[in-house]
Scaffold this motif. Structure first.
Motif, PDB file in Angstrom:
ATOM      1  N   GLU A  90      -4.407 -12.309 -15.581  1.00  0.00           N
ATOM      2  CA  GLU A  90      -4.003 -13.650 -15.997  1.00  0.00           C
ATOM      3  C   GLU A  90      -2.479 -13.803 -15.998  1.00  0.00           C
ATOM      4  N   LEU A  91      -1.781 -12.739 -16.340  1.00  0.00           N
ATOM      5  CA  LEU A  91      -0.321 -12.769 -16.337  1.00  0.00           C
ATOM      6  C   LEU A  91       0.262 -12.721 -14.919  1.00  0.00           C
ATOM      7  N   GLY A  92      -0.565 -12.378 -13.952  1.00  0.00           N
ATOM      8  CA  GLY A  92      -0.082 -12.345 -12.576  1.00  0.00           C
ATOM      9  C   GLY A  92       0.310 -10.973 -12.080  1.00  0.00           C
ATOM     10  N   VAL A  93      -0.149  -9.921 -12.747  1.00  0.00           N
ATOM     11  CA  VAL A  93       0.112  -8.563 -12.262  1.00  0.00           C
ATOM     12  C   VAL A  93      -0.609  -8.404 -10.927  1.00  0.00           C
ATOM     13  N   ASP A  94       0.090  -7.876  -9.937  1.00  0.00           N
ATOM     14  CA  ASP A  94      -0.466  -7.762  -8.591  1.00  0.00           C
ATOM     15  C   ASP A  94      -1.496  -6.654  -8.454  1.00  0.00           C
ATOM     16  N   ALA A  95      -1.312  -5.556  -9.192  1.00  0.00           N
ATOM     17  CA  ALA A  95      -2.230  -4.426  -9.054  1.00  0.00           C
ATOM     18  C   ALA A  95      -2.102  -3.507 -10.258  1.00  0.00           C
ATOM     19  N   VAL A  96      -3.154  -2.715 -10.455  1.00  0.00           N
ATOM     20  CA  VAL A  96      -3.141  -1.679 -11.484  1.00  0.00           C
ATOM     21  C   VAL A  96      -3.419  -0.361 -10.784  1.00  0.00           C
ATOM     22  N   LEU A  97      -2.534   0.603 -10.991  1.00  0.00           N
ATOM     23  CA  LEU A  97      -2.685   1.940 -10.435  1.00  0.00           C
ATOM     24  C   LEU A  97      -2.959   2.887 -11.598  1.00  0.00           C
ATOM     25  N   PRO A  98      -4.191   3.392 -11.697  1.00  0.00           N
ATOM     26  CA  PRO A  98      -4.529   4.231 -12.850  1.00  0.00           C
ATOM     27  C   PRO A  98      -3.902   5.621 -12.753  1.00  0.00           C
ATOM     28  N   LYS A  99      -3.409   6.109 -13.896  1.00  0.00           N
ATOM     29  CA  LYS A  99      -2.928   7.486 -13.982  1.00  0.00           C
ATOM     30  C   LYS A  99      -4.114   8.368 -14.323  1.00  0.00           C
ATOM     31  N   PRO A 100      -4.221   9.530 -13.780  1.00  0.00           N
ATOM     32  CA  PRO A 100      -3.414  10.061 -12.684  1.00  0.00           C
ATOM     33  C   PRO A 100      -3.880   9.460 -11.356  1.00  0.00           C
ATOM     34  N   PHE A 101      -2.990   9.451 -10.395  1.00  0.00           N
ATOM     35  CA  PHE A 101      -3.330   8.919  -9.086  1.00  0.00           C
ATOM     36  C   PHE A 101      -2.864   9.891  -8.018  1.00  0.00           C
ATOM     37  N   ARG A 102      -3.384   9.697  -6.816  1.00  0.00           N
ATOM     38  CA  ARG A 102      -2.981  10.532  -5.684  1.00  0.00           C
ATOM     39  C   ARG A 102      -1.885   9.822  -4.895  1.00  0.00           C
ATOM     40  N   LYS A 103      -1.092  10.585  -4.218  1.00  0.00           N
ATOM     41  CA  LYS A 103      -0.003  10.027  -3.419  1.00  0.00           C
ATOM     42  C   LYS A 103      -0.528   8.979  -2.440  1.00  0.00           C
ATOM     43  N   GLN A 104      -1.680   9.244  -1.832  1.00  0.00           N
ATOM     44  CA  GLN A 104      -2.226   8.298  -0.847  1.00  0.00           C
ATOM     45  C   GLN A 104      -2.543   6.947  -1.483  1.00  0.00           C
ATOM     46  N   GLN A 105      -2.947   6.939  -2.757  1.00  0.00           N
ATOM     47  CA  GLN A 105      -3.200   5.675  -3.439  1.00  0.00           C
ATOM     48  C   GLN A 105      -1.912   4.859  -3.547  1.00  0.00           C
ATOM     49  N   LEU A 106      -0.802   5.520  -3.841  1.00  0.00           N
ATOM     50  CA  LEU A 106       0.481   4.839  -3.915  1.00  0.00           C
ATOM     51  C   LEU A 106       0.894   4.332  -2.535  1.00  0.00           C
ATOM     52  N   VAL A 107       0.725   5.157  -1.516  1.00  0.00           N
ATOM     53  CA  VAL A 107       1.056   4.753  -0.145  1.00  0.00           C
ATOM     54  C   VAL A 107       0.260   3.509   0.236  1.00  0.00           C
ATOM     55  N   ASP A 108      -1.040   3.547   0.006  1.00  0.00           N
ATOM     56  CA  ASP A 108      -1.901   2.415   0.359  1.00  0.00           C
ATOM     57  C   ASP A 108      -1.503   1.151  -0.397  1.00  0.00           C
ATOM     58  N   LEU A 109      -1.195   1.306  -1.666  1.00  0.00           N
ATOM     59  CA  LEU A 109      -0.823   0.154  -2.480  1.00  0.00           C
ATOM     60  C   LEU A 109       0.494  -0.455  -2.007  1.00  0.00           C
ATOM     61  N   LEU A 110       1.497   0.365  -1.754  1.00  0.00           N
ATOM     62  CA  LEU A 110       2.781  -0.154  -1.276  1.00  0.00           C
ATOM     63  C   LEU A 110       2.621  -0.827   0.077  1.00  0.00           C
ATOM     64  N   ASP A 111       1.806  -0.248   0.959  1.00  0.00           N
ATOM     65  CA  ASP A 111       1.536  -0.880   2.255  1.00  0.00           C
ATOM     66  C   ASP A 111       0.872  -2.239   2.069  1.00  0.00           C
ATOM     67  N   GLU A 112      -0.104  -2.287   1.187  1.00  0.00           N
ATOM     68  CA  GLU A 112      -0.820  -3.536   0.935  1.00  0.00           C
ATOM     69  C   GLU A 112       0.122  -4.615   0.385  1.00  0.00           C
ATOM     70  N   LEU A 113       0.963  -4.240  -0.568  1.00  0.00           N
ATOM     71  CA  LEU A 113       1.883  -5.201  -1.169  1.00  0.00           C
ATOM     72  C   LEU A 113       2.897  -5.702  -0.155  1.00  0.00           C
ATOM     73  N   SER A 114       3.317  -4.853   0.751  1.00  0.00           N
ATOM     74  CA  SER A 114       4.326  -5.266   1.739  1.00  0.00           C
ATOM     75  C   SER A 114       3.744  -6.197   2.802  1.00  0.00           C
ATOM     76  N   THR A 115       2.419  -6.209   2.972  1.00  0.00           N
ATOM     77  CA  THR A 115       1.816  -7.076   3.976  1.00  0.00           C
ATOM     78  C   THR A 115       1.322  -8.399   3.400  1.00  0.00           C
ATOM     79  N   ARG A 116       1.259  -8.516   2.068  1.00  0.00           N
ATOM     80  CA  ARG A 116       0.847  -9.774   1.432  1.00  0.00           C
ATOM     81  C   ARG A 116       1.936 -10.817   1.594  1.00  0.00           C
ATOM     82  N   THR A 117       1.515 -12.037   1.761  1.00  0.00           N
ATOM     83  CA  THR A 117       2.498 -13.133   1.846  1.00  0.00           C
ATOM     84  C   THR A 117       2.526 -13.930   0.579  1.00  0.00           C
TER      85      THR A 117
END
Length: 117
Positions: A90-117
């Protein structure tokens, strides 16, 4: 990267830097607000549980001051965000990355955010 635990901040900053991104650290929500007011950022990786100003308070502050970072993507990085997902969405947070996470999850998330318009 906003987290009150120095070791977590250091790991996250290294991971982000290795992925080819510039990273800046803030040790709590108050420092995050100061950094956001002084500079422009594309993505904020934000812990929820911090002293002085929580992650949720940072997001609320940003929503009350939309001129500060209108295009900022907000990613909550937390082991405890599950029950807060509706409020964060509701506040407009784009994503939640749960701890602990794997490096690939961060890579995928950053890629996804960079392609959103």
């Amino acid at each position: 990267m906003v987290d009150d635990q120095e070791d977590i901040r250091e790991i996250m900053v290294r991971m982000v830097a290795r992925l080819g991104h510039e990273a800046v650290e803030a040790e709590d929500g108050q420092h995050a607000v100061e950094a956001l007011s002084a500079d422009r950022f594309d993505v904020m990786l934000l812990d929820l549980s911090m002293p002085r100003m929580t992650g949720e308070e940072v997001v609320r502050w940003l929503r009350d001051h939309p001129e500060v970072a209108p295009d900022l993507r907000i990613v909550v990085v937390s082991a405890w965000a599950g029950d807060k997902r509706p409020a964060l969405h509701e506040l407009g947070v784009d994503a939640v990355l749960p701890k602990p996470f794997r490096k690939q999850q961060l890579v995928d998330l950053l890629d996804e955010l960079s392609t959103r318009t």
